[in-house]
Enzyme design. Structure first.
Site, PDB file in Angstrom:
ATOM      1  N   TYR A 115      -8.207  -4.086 -12.147  1.00  0.00           N
ATOM      2  CA  TYR A 115      -7.476  -2.977 -11.494  1.00  0.00           C
ATOM      3  C   TYR A 115      -8.200  -1.654 -11.751  1.00  0.00           C
ATOM      4  CZ  TYR A 115      -3.996   0.692 -10.798  1.00  0.00           C
ATOM      5  OH  TYR A 115      -3.359   1.851 -10.404  1.00  0.00           O
ATOM      6  N   ASP A 117      -5.017   6.617 -14.466  1.00  0.00           N
ATOM      7  CA  ASP A 117      -5.456   6.779 -15.858  1.00  0.00           C
ATOM      8  C   ASP A 117      -6.157   5.519 -16.371  1.00  0.00           C
ATOM      9  OD1 ASP A 117      -2.978   5.458 -15.587  1.00  0.00           O
ATOM     10  OD2 ASP A 117      -2.349   5.968 -17.626  1.00  0.00           O
ATOM     11  N   GLY A 158       5.438   2.234  -0.619  1.00  0.00           N
ATOM     12  CA  GLY A 158       5.275   2.291  -2.071  1.00  0.00           C
ATOM     13  C   GLY A 158       6.058   3.441  -2.684  1.00  0.00           C
TER      14      GLY A 158
HETATM   15  N1  LIG Z   1       2.365   2.594 -10.342  1.00  0.00           N
HETATM   16  C1  LIG Z   1       1.735   3.178 -11.356  1.00  0.00           C
HETATM   17  O1  LIG Z   1       2.179   3.119 -12.508  1.00  0.00           O
HETATM   18  C2  LIG Z   1       0.455   3.945 -11.123  1.00  0.00           C
HETATM   19  C3  LIG Z   1      -0.216   4.496 -12.223  1.00  0.00           C
HETATM   20  C4  LIG Z   1      -1.394   5.220 -12.002  1.00  0.00           C
HETATM   21  C5  LIG Z   1      -1.876   5.373 -10.717  1.00  0.00           C
HETATM   22  N2  LIG Z   1      -1.219   4.814  -9.684  1.00  0.00           N
HETATM   23  C6  LIG Z   1      -1.774   4.974  -8.335  1.00  0.00           C
HETATM   24  O2  LIG Z   1      -0.862   5.727  -7.565  1.00  0.00           O
HETATM   25  C7  LIG Z   1      -0.928   5.300  -6.204  1.00  0.00           C
HETATM   26  C8  LIG Z   1       0.462   4.981  -5.703  1.00  0.00           C
HETATM   27  O3  LIG Z   1       1.022   3.966  -6.521  1.00  0.00           O
HETATM   28  P1  LIG Z   1       2.522   3.462  -6.344  1.00  0.00           P
HETATM   29  O4  LIG Z   1       3.102   3.366  -7.715  1.00  0.00           O
HETATM   30  O5  LIG Z   1       3.203   4.250  -5.284  1.00  0.00           O
HETATM   31  O6  LIG Z   1       2.225   1.984  -5.841  1.00  0.00           O
HETATM   32  P2  LIG Z   1       3.221   0.904  -5.205  1.00  0.00           P
HETATM   33  O7  LIG Z   1       4.637   1.339  -5.339  1.00  0.00           O
HETATM   34  O8  LIG Z   1       2.810  -0.413  -5.755  1.00  0.00           O
HETATM   35  O9  LIG Z   1       2.836   0.949  -3.661  1.00  0.00           O
HETATM   36  C9  LIG Z   1       1.584   0.540  -3.213  1.00  0.00           C
HETATM   37  C10 LIG Z   1       1.530   0.687  -1.725  1.00  0.00           C
HETATM   38  O10 LIG Z   1       0.275   0.174  -1.296  1.00  0.00           O
HETATM   39  C11 LIG Z   1       0.530  -0.844  -0.321  1.00  0.00           C
HETATM   40  N3  LIG Z   1      -0.504  -1.852  -0.323  1.00  0.00           N
HETATM   41  C12 LIG Z   1      -0.771  -2.777  -1.274  1.00  0.00           C
HETATM   42  N4  LIG Z   1      -1.804  -3.553  -0.887  1.00  0.00           N
HETATM   43  C13 LIG Z   1      -2.191  -3.089   0.330  1.00  0.00           C
HETATM   44  C14 LIG Z   1      -3.179  -3.490   1.264  1.00  0.00           C
HETATM   45  N5  LIG Z   1      -4.000  -4.517   1.022  1.00  0.00           N
HETATM   46  N6  LIG Z   1      -3.280  -2.792   2.422  1.00  0.00           N
HETATM   47  C15 LIG Z   1      -2.474  -1.772   2.683  1.00  0.00           C
HETATM   48  N7  LIG Z   1      -1.481  -1.344   1.865  1.00  0.00           N
HETATM   49  C16 LIG Z   1      -1.360  -2.006   0.692  1.00  0.00           C
HETATM   50  C17 LIG Z   1       1.892  -1.408  -0.679  1.00  0.00           C
HETATM   51  O11 LIG Z   1       2.410  -2.110   0.432  1.00  0.00           O
HETATM   52  P3  LIG Z   1       3.509  -3.291   0.304  1.00  0.00           P
HETATM   53  O12 LIG Z   1       4.842  -2.596   0.222  1.00  0.00           O
HETATM   54  O13 LIG Z   1       3.332  -4.062   1.552  1.00  0.00           O
HETATM   55  O14 LIG Z   1       3.175  -4.058  -0.942  1.00  0.00           O
HETATM   56  C18 LIG Z   1       2.614  -0.117  -0.987  1.00  0.00           C
HETATM   57  O15 LIG Z   1       2.959   0.569   0.190  1.00  0.00           O
HETATM   58  C19 LIG Z   1      -1.905   4.143  -6.175  1.00  0.00           C
HETATM   59  O16 LIG Z   1      -3.178   4.611  -5.811  1.00  0.00           O
HETATM   60  C20 LIG Z   1      -1.951   3.660  -7.613  1.00  0.00           C
HETATM   61  O17 LIG Z   1      -3.175   3.040  -7.933  1.00  0.00           O
HETATM   62  C21 LIG Z   1      -0.053   4.115  -9.848  1.00  0.00           C
END
Ligand SMILES: NC(=O)c1ccc[n+]([C@@H]2O[C@H](COP(=O)([O-])OP(=O)(O)OC[C@H]3O[C@@H](n4cnc5c(N)ncnc54)[C@H](OP(=O)(O)O)[C@@H]3O)[C@@H](O)[C@H]2O)c1
Length: 307
Positions: free
Chosen positions: A133, A110, A18
């Site tokens: 979510y 957030d 991710g």
């Molecule tokens: N993106 C945003 O705008 C945002 C905003 C606020 C908070 N956050 C939080 O920040 C954190 C990191 O987000 P990010 O943006 O880095 O997310 P991301 O790019 O979507 O990456 C998510 C990661 O989780 C993995 N994943 C998804 N489903 C899974 C499962 N069932 N079992 C194991 N791994 C799984 C994905 O694997 P695959 O590559 O196989 O899909 C990927 O490695 C998360 O906790 C998210 O909720 C994100």
């Protein structure tokens, strides 16, 4: 005295494919930090046995959980998977951390808030998620914090990076195809660069390794870049920075949330107050504009995304 074991064993980084996971891996490599990075299918919240197996064979000294279901709208139609990834999986990791007396750093969002406060949210503000979510992430926070593990929940927002799909990349790609983009101008928040968040987390890890786990490290912290904008403001800045790398900026037309209906309503104003992170850890992330400049430069100078 604290019983947590922080000196032996690598750091376990989940969700390594991710945005945040990849940035953590890069940062850990640069810092020479012993770590193990795991991702699907080897580590999959849909396969609880894989969680136990990875934990047992790694015997980590600390876990950073960057894995999550992050597709906000798709969570509505894949509710079970979202709850498994955002509540049940983190609960399993926290139970392991509690049993092994190791710290867990868990990432949240957030979107646990409804955005109606009208001022930056502090950690103790009332949560009120608007969709599956947000609700599943909020339940994940409670699950992690209730296990008795030495656990820290970092809420972040609007994460972007040079790599994997995100708002900034979507804008650049759309701008190459269309002369005009309509972007929502009435939702406020803080774009947060994955490398900046990863650097903050790794500073916290270094502190934990130095001092051992301290009770005041536990609980919820807000961690975003500084400042705030709207999606329209963010898009405008993205193209201002992209122009420095030869991209042609489209016209960016401000629209309202009503003009861009989505299955799940987004918070109108999800700014997060980072003063607790600054007070406890002495960490303040850079301004979001500075973060945008660096991420866009990375994105547009990487061979794979060169125009
Ligand atoms: N993106 C945003 O705008 C945002 C905003 C606020 C908070 N956050 C939080 O920040 C954190 C990191 O987000 P990010 O943006 O880095 O997310 P991301 O790019 O979507 O990456 C998510 C990661 O989780 C993995 N994943 C998804 N489903 C899974 C499962 N069932 N079992 C194991 N791994 C799984 C994905 O694997 P695959 O590559 O196989 O899909 C990927 O490695 C998360 O906790 C998210 O909720 C994100």
């Amino acid at each position: 005295m604290n019983p947590e074991r922080t000196s032996a064993g690598p750091i376990l980084i989940t969700g390594a494919s991710g945005q945040l996971g990849a940035a953590l891996v890069k940062g850990a490599q640069a810092a020479g930090l012993a770590h193990r990075a795991v991702q699907r299918p080897a580590f999959d919240f849909d396969n609880p046995a894989s969680i136990a197996q990875i934990c047992a064979e790694t015997s980590p000294s600390l876990i950073i959980n960057a894995a999550a279901w992050t597709a906000v709208d798709a969570a509505e139609t894949n509710q079970d998977a979202a709850w498994r990834a955002n509540r049940d999986g983190p609960a399993t990791l926290a139970a392991y951390a509690a049993e092994q007396h190791i710290p867990l750093i868990h990432i949240s969002t957030d979107y646990v808030f409804d955005g109606s406060k009208g001022a930056p949210y502090i950690e103790s503000d009332q949560v009120a998620p608007l969709g599956v979510y947000g609700a599943s992430k909020e339940a994940g926070e409670r699950a992690v914090l209730s296990t008795g593990a030495a656990s820290m929940v970092l809420r972040t927002a609007w994460v972007f990076s040079a790599g994997r799909a995100n708002f900034a990349r979507t804008m650049i790609e759309a701008g190459r195809k269309r002369p005009e983009l309509r972007v929502v101008a009435d939702q406020r928040g803080t774009p947060t660069a994955a490398p900046d968040l990863a650097a903050a987390i790794l500073r916290i890890v270094a502190l934990i390794q130095r001092t051992g786990w301290q009770p005041h490290y536990g609980g919820i912290f807000h961690a975003t870049n500084q400042g705030a904008t709207t999606w329209h403001g963010f898009a405008t800045e993205i193209f201002a920075q992209a122009a420095r790398h030869g991209e042609t900026a489209p016209t960016i037309v401000p629209i309202t949330t009503q003009d861009w209906p989505t299955p799940v309503r987004r918070p109108a104003d999800s700014r997060l107050d980072g003063q607790k992170l600054a007070a406890v850890f002495g960490i303040t992330l850079p301004d979001w504009r500075d973060a945008t400049r660096r991420v866009i430069a990375d994105m547009l100078t990487q061979p794979a995304s060169a125009p």
